[in-house]
Design a protein around this motif. Structure first.
Motif, mmCIF file in Angstrom:
data_model
loop_
_atom_site.group_PDB
_atom_site.id
_atom_site.type_symbol
_atom_site.label_atom_id
_atom_site.label_comp_id
_atom_site.label_asym_id
_atom_site.label_seq_id
_atom_site.Cartn_x
_atom_site.Cartn_y
_atom_site.Cartn_z
ATOM 1 N N PHE A 1 0.857 -1.183 0.000
ATOM 2 C CA PHE A 1 0.000 0.000 0.000
ATOM 3 C C PHE A 1 0.889 1.228 0.000
ATOM 4 C CE2 PHE A 1 0.593 -1.446 4.339
ATOM 5 C CZ PHE A 1 0.988 -0.302 5.005
ATOM 6 N N THR A 2 0.316 2.307 -0.433
ATOM 7 C CA THR A 2 1.079 3.544 -0.508
ATOM 8 C C THR A 2 0.999 4.265 0.845
ATOM 9 O OG1 THR A 2 -0.851 4.709 -1.393
ATOM 10 C CG2 THR A 2 0.693 3.777 -2.994
ATOM 11 N N PHE A 3 1.961 5.152 1.088
ATOM 12 C CA PHE A 3 2.003 5.887 2.349
ATOM 13 C C PHE A 3 0.732 6.696 2.560
ATOM 14 C CE2 PHE A 3 2.925 9.757 4.754
ATOM 15 C CZ PHE A 3 3.303 9.195 5.956
ATOM 16 N N ASP A 4 0.214 7.282 1.477
ATOM 17 C CA ASP A 4 -0.990 8.098 1.627
ATOM 18 C C ASP A 4 -2.196 7.264 2.045
ATOM 19 O OD1 ASP A 4 -0.970 6.937 -0.904
ATOM 20 O OD2 ASP A 4 -1.571 8.743 -1.963
ATOM 21 N N VAL A 5 -2.208 5.975 1.737
ATOM 22 C CA VAL A 5 -3.288 5.097 2.200
ATOM 23 C C VAL A 5 -3.196 4.926 3.715
ATOM 24 C CG1 VAL A 5 -4.159 2.711 2.185
ATOM 25 C CG2 VAL A 5 -3.629 3.862 0.034
ATOM 26 N N ALA A 6 -1.994 4.720 4.216
ATOM 27 C CA ALA A 6 -1.812 4.576 5.665
ATOM 28 C C ALA A 6 -2.282 5.841 6.392
ATOM 29 C CB ALA A 6 -0.349 4.294 5.985
ATOM 30 N N TRP A 7 -1.926 7.007 5.867
ATOM 31 C CA TRP A 7 -2.335 8.265 6.484
ATOM 32 C C TRP A 7 -3.851 8.428 6.409
ATOM 33 C CZ3 TRP A 7 -1.258 11.371 10.034
ATOM 34 C CH2 TRP A 7 -1.783 12.654 10.085
ATOM 35 N N GLU A 8 -4.452 8.099 5.263
ATOM 36 C CA GLU A 8 -5.905 8.202 5.105
ATOM 37 C C GLU A 8 -6.629 7.254 6.059
ATOM 38 O OE1 GLU A 8 -9.285 10.012 3.632
ATOM 39 O OE2 GLU A 8 -7.207 10.578 3.313
ATOM 40 N N GLU A 9 -6.061 6.077 6.273
ATOM 41 C CA GLU A 9 -6.651 5.102 7.196
ATOM 42 C C GLU A 9 -6.714 5.670 8.612
ATOM 43 O OE1 GLU A 9 -7.994 1.905 9.466
ATOM 44 O OE2 GLU A 9 -8.278 2.391 7.356
ATOM 45 N N ILE A 10 -5.667 6.322 9.032
ATOM 46 C CA ILE A 10 -5.650 6.916 10.375
ATOM 47 C C ILE A 10 -6.730 7.994 10.483
ATOM 48 C CG2 ILE A 10 -4.300 8.357 11.947
ATOM 49 C CD1 ILE A 10 -1.806 6.814 10.884
ATOM 50 N N LYS A 11 -6.807 8.878 9.507
ATOM 51 C CA LYS A 11 -7.815 9.939 9.535
ATOM 52 C C LYS A 11 -9.232 9.363 9.479
ATOM 53 C CE LYS A 11 -6.425 12.261 6.007
ATOM 54 N NZ LYS A 11 -6.244 13.265 4.960
ATOM 55 N N PHE A 12 -9.439 8.389 8.601
ATOM 56 C CA PHE A 12 -10.758 7.773 8.451
ATOM 57 C C PHE A 12 -11.184 7.075 9.745
ATOM 58 C CE2 PHE A 12 -13.466 4.175 7.239
ATOM 59 C CZ PHE A 12 -14.470 4.830 6.538
ATOM 60 N N SER A 13 -10.267 6.333 10.340
ATOM 61 C CA SER A 13 -10.584 5.613 11.585
ATOM 62 C C SER A 13 -10.974 6.574 12.697
ATOM 63 C CB SER A 13 -9.378 4.779 12.028
ATOM 64 O OG SER A 13 -9.123 3.762 11.106
ATOM 65 N N ARG A 14 -10.318 7.697 12.780
ATOM 66 C CA ARG A 14 -10.668 8.679 13.808
ATOM 67 C C ARG A 14 -12.041 9.284 13.566
ATOM 68 N NH1 ARG A 14 -5.909 12.366 15.685
ATOM 69 N NH2 ARG A 14 -7.531 12.768 17.202
ATOM 70 N N ARG A 15 -12.376 9.564 12.287
ATOM 71 C CA ARG A 15 -13.688 10.143 11.958
ATOM 72 C C ARG A 15 -14.818 9.137 12.136
ATOM 73 N NH1 ARG A 15 -10.936 12.065 7.330
ATOM 74 N NH2 ARG A 15 -11.992 10.478 6.094
ATOM 75 N N HIS A 16 -14.519 7.867 11.972
ATOM 76 C CA HIS A 16 -15.556 6.828 11.995
ATOM 77 C C HIS A 16 -15.336 5.843 13.138
ATOM 78 C CE1 HIS A 16 -17.340 8.021 8.164
ATOM 79 N NE2 HIS A 16 -16.111 8.320 7.799
ATOM 80 N N SER A 17 -14.837 6.317 14.236
ATOM 81 C CA SER A 17 -14.465 5.419 15.331
ATOM 82 C C SER A 17 -15.637 4.622 15.891
ATOM 83 C CB SER A 17 -13.788 6.214 16.456
ATOM 84 O OG SER A 17 -14.701 7.153 17.011
ATOM 85 N N ARG A 18 -16.858 5.109 15.727
ATOM 86 C CA ARG A 18 -18.027 4.409 16.270
ATOM 87 C C ARG A 18 -18.958 3.878 15.177
ATOM 88 N NH1 ARG A 18 -17.557 5.166 21.529
ATOM 89 N NH2 ARG A 18 -16.793 7.111 22.381
ATOM 90 N N ASP A 19 -18.482 3.841 13.947
ATOM 91 C CA ASP A 19 -19.341 3.439 12.835
ATOM 92 C C ASP A 19 -19.211 1.970 12.444
ATOM 93 O OD1 ASP A 19 -20.434 5.947 12.649
ATOM 94 O OD2 ASP A 19 -18.994 6.645 11.158
ATOM 95 N N PHE A 20 -18.395 1.217 13.176
ATOM 96 C CA PHE A 20 -18.237 -0.209 12.905
ATOM 97 C C PHE A 20 -18.584 -1.011 14.145
ATOM 98 C CE2 PHE A 20 -15.219 1.946 10.104
ATOM 99 C CZ PHE A 20 -15.631 1.458 8.886
#
Length: 120
Positions: A53-72
């Motif tokens: 995976f690319t570095f920007d995917v890892a960074w996006e994953e961190i941001k996404f997980s924080r925004r959606h911490s209660r959505d799973f």
């Protein structure tokens, strides 16, 4: 490249080859739609054919997980790679969901689909 499939309260994603930012954005769109109209969802992510995976995917994953911490509710990760297993374990700190790693798709699917319907 990714493929996505969704059914009520479940998003299934399979990654083939390199996981790119464009692929991740596609995944995000599906999850955002499902969460908006159904509330929390379960996630089955198959990373057995991912070669990297690319570095920007890892960074996006961190941001996404924080925004959606209660959505799973439950997240099943299919992989045989120890580094991916380790990162799945780390991701538990960012989301309020049960996260489990599986080697067999049938086991992962049974666990993630066997969960009670997520509450909204």
């Amino acid at each position: 490249m990714i493929t996505t499939y969704h059914s009520p309260h479940l998003v299934s994603v399979a990654v083939f080859g390199e996981f790119t930012l464009a692929d991740y954005k596609e995944f995000e769109e599906v999850v955002n739609y499902k969460v908006q109209f159904e509330g929390p969802v379960n996630l089955l992510i198959d990373l057995r054919q991912m070669i990297g995976f690319t570095f920007d995917v890892a960074w996006e994953e961190i941001k996404f997980s924080r925004r959606h911490s209660r959505d799973f509710s439950r997240i099943a990760v299919l992989t045989e790679n120890q580094w991916v297993t380790w990162s799945a374990w780390i991701s538990q700190f960012f989301v309020d969901a049960e996260v489990q790693v599986f080697f067999e798709e049938a086991d992962a699917r049974a666990w993630v689909e066997g969960a009670e319907e997520p509450t909204q």
